[in-house]
Design a protein around this motif. Structure first.
Motif, mmCIF file in Angstrom:
data_model
loop_
_atom_site.group_PDB
_atom_site.id
_atom_site.type_symbol
_atom_site.label_atom_id
_atom_site.label_comp_id
_atom_site.label_asym_id
_atom_site.label_seq_id
_atom_site.Cartn_x
_atom_site.Cartn_y
_atom_site.Cartn_z
ATOM 1 N N ARG A 11 1.351 -1.596 -0.075
ATOM 2 C CA ARG A 11 -0.138 -0.068 -0.203
ATOM 3 C C ARG A 11 0.582 1.254 -0.292
ATOM 4 N N ARG A 12 2.435 1.015 0.960
ATOM 5 C CA ARG A 12 3.246 2.785 1.050
ATOM 6 C C ARG A 12 3.407 2.728 -0.537
ATOM 7 N N ASP A 13 4.042 1.467 -1.442
ATOM 8 C CA ASP A 13 4.746 2.053 -2.462
ATOM 9 C C ASP A 13 3.802 2.140 -3.254
ATOM 10 N N ALA A 14 2.313 2.089 -3.261
ATOM 11 C CA ALA A 14 1.315 2.265 -4.506
ATOM 12 C C ALA A 14 1.362 3.809 -3.862
ATOM 13 N N GLN A 15 0.822 3.765 -2.278
ATOM 14 C CA GLN A 15 1.151 5.395 -2.801
ATOM 15 C C GLN A 15 1.915 6.408 -3.146
ATOM 16 N N ALA A 16 3.330 5.165 -2.722
ATOM 17 C CA ALA A 16 4.560 5.986 -3.120
ATOM 18 C C ALA A 16 5.053 6.779 -4.978
ATOM 19 N N ARG A 17 3.979 5.419 -5.928
ATOM 20 C CA ARG A 17 4.166 5.671 -6.721
ATOM 21 C C ARG A 17 3.421 7.135 -7.513
ATOM 22 N N GLU A 18 1.814 6.746 -7.238
ATOM 23 C CA GLU A 18 0.145 7.691 -7.357
ATOM 24 C C GLU A 18 1.078 9.137 -6.864
ATOM 25 N N THR A 19 2.050 9.554 -5.604
ATOM 26 C CA THR A 19 2.434 10.531 -5.511
ATOM 27 C C THR A 19 3.540 11.137 -6.320
ATOM 28 N N ARG A 20 4.306 10.821 -6.265
ATOM 29 C CA ARG A 20 5.378 10.576 -7.606
ATOM 30 C C ARG A 20 4.760 10.776 -9.044
ATOM 31 N N ARG A 21 3.843 10.006 -9.294
ATOM 32 C CA ARG A 21 3.191 10.112 -10.213
ATOM 33 C C ARG A 21 3.088 11.791 -10.898
ATOM 34 N N SER A 22 1.785 12.387 -9.645
ATOM 35 C CA SER A 22 1.057 13.714 -9.079
ATOM 36 C C SER A 22 1.777 14.442 -9.422
ATOM 37 N N ILE A 23 3.319 14.313 -9.116
ATOM 38 C CA ILE A 23 4.574 15.372 -9.089
ATOM 39 C C ILE A 23 4.937 15.188 -10.560
ATOM 40 N N LEU A 24 4.858 14.410 -11.240
ATOM 41 C CA LEU A 24 5.770 14.088 -12.760
ATOM 42 C C LEU A 24 4.681 14.999 -13.256
ATOM 43 N N ASP A 25 2.974 14.673 -13.426
ATOM 44 C CA ASP A 25 2.184 15.701 -14.052
ATOM 45 C C ASP A 25 2.290 16.931 -13.539
ATOM 46 N N ALA A 26 2.455 17.396 -12.192
ATOM 47 C CA ALA A 26 2.047 18.865 -12.508
ATOM 48 C C ALA A 26 3.310 19.309 -12.796
ATOM 49 N N ALA A 27 4.513 18.498 -12.490
ATOM 50 C CA ALA A 27 6.066 19.454 -13.480
ATOM 51 C C ALA A 27 5.778 19.415 -14.741
ATOM 52 N N GLY A 28 5.192 18.279 -15.384
ATOM 53 C CA GLY A 28 5.051 18.847 -16.935
ATOM 54 C C GLY A 28 3.846 19.918 -17.675
ATOM 55 N N LEU A 29 3.059 19.570 -16.135
ATOM 56 C CA LEU A 29 2.030 21.168 -16.926
ATOM 57 C C LEU A 29 2.797 22.332 -16.832
ATOM 58 N N LEU A 30 3.169 22.557 -15.775
ATOM 59 C CA LEU A 30 3.816 23.531 -15.699
ATOM 60 C C LEU A 30 4.689 24.330 -15.860
ATOM 61 N N PHE A 31 5.940 23.849 -15.981
ATOM 62 C CA PHE A 31 6.943 23.417 -17.761
ATOM 63 C C PHE A 31 6.834 23.960 -18.547
ATOM 64 N N ILE A 32 5.388 23.732 -19.372
ATOM 65 C CA ILE A 32 4.996 23.710 -20.882
ATOM 66 C C ILE A 32 4.614 25.257 -20.522
ATOM 67 N N ALA A 33 3.506 25.221 -19.623
ATOM 68 C CA ALA A 33 3.261 26.678 -19.438
ATOM 69 C C ALA A 33 4.174 28.054 -19.250
#
Length: 216
Positions: A11-33
């Motif tokens: 469960r912790r591993d899944a939460q860590a992957r979800e958090t990492r994915r959220s950060i990557l998605d946010a970074a991609g959105l803001l870098f491009i914008a």
């Protein structure tokens, strides 16, 4: 107890992957914008809904976050590995018909360049004034060049390559480039479908040495 610990760890591993994915998605959105330089780790954290310390813990620096974002975007996965080891690339290698193999490879390449092109443009613009980011980008390019040898072998199939492996890899490095895709789809206004068809034809004519209407 061991079952409970295993469940908790998963469960912790899944939460860590979800958090990492959220950060990557946010970074991609803001870098491009907003661009690389104007985007802070705090802004990325706010966009992802996490503490900025979480971003630092996961990636260490904005530069490393950009590197992992590029790799994850190329792979289309939050746990990226070489594209040549993914199911789609192995499907290309397993296809017995040379024309179909080129079509599948072109479709895979198109999907990758459409995903990663905007991020690469941001990173390269920033690298012009950031020597450490420029060094990082050169390392990414070097790894990509090495991977082209594997791509050439996968594409070759039973018919083999028209070119020697090194030249075939260099040709793929050019054909798969986001810059080439940009020149055709942005500058010339080609549709993604036209670009993909062109790429399949180039693979047949230059790397595989097979005319578009030949049969395997």
């Amino acid at each position: 107890m061991s079952v409970k610990r295993s469940y908790s760890s998963a469960r912790r591993d899944a939460q860590a992957r979800e958090t990492r994915r959220s950060i990557l998605d946010a970074a991609g959105l803001l870098f491009i914008a907003h661009g690389y330089a104007a985007t802070t780790l705090q802004a990325i954290a706010d966009q992802a809904g996490v503490a900025v310390q979480t971003v630092y813990a996961a990636f260490g620096s904005k530069r490393e976050l950009m590197r992992q974002l590029i790799e994850a975007t190329i792979a289309g996965d939050d746990n990226p590995g070489p594209v040549t080891e993914q199911a789609e690339a192995k499907g290309v290698a397993a296809e017995p018909d040379v024309r179909r193999r080129a079509e599948l490879d072109a479709a895979l390449a198109r999907a990758i360049v459409q995903r990663v092109g905007p991020i690469v443009r941001v990173a390269e613009e920033a690298a012009a004034s950031d020597p450490e980011l420029a060094t990082m980008m050169e390392k990414i390019k070097a790894a990509r060049r090495d991977e082209m040898l594997v791509s050439a072998r996968q594409l070759a199939g039973p018919e083999g390559l028209r070119l020697d492996p090194d030249e075939a890899a260099a040709t793929l490095y050019v054909l798969y480039s986001p810059h080439v895709a940009d020149m055709l789809m942005r500058d010339h206004g080609w549709s993604p479908q036209r670009y993909q068809a062109w790429l399949a034809r180039m693979l047949l004519e230059t790397v595989l040495g097979t005319a578009p209407h030949d049969r395997a």
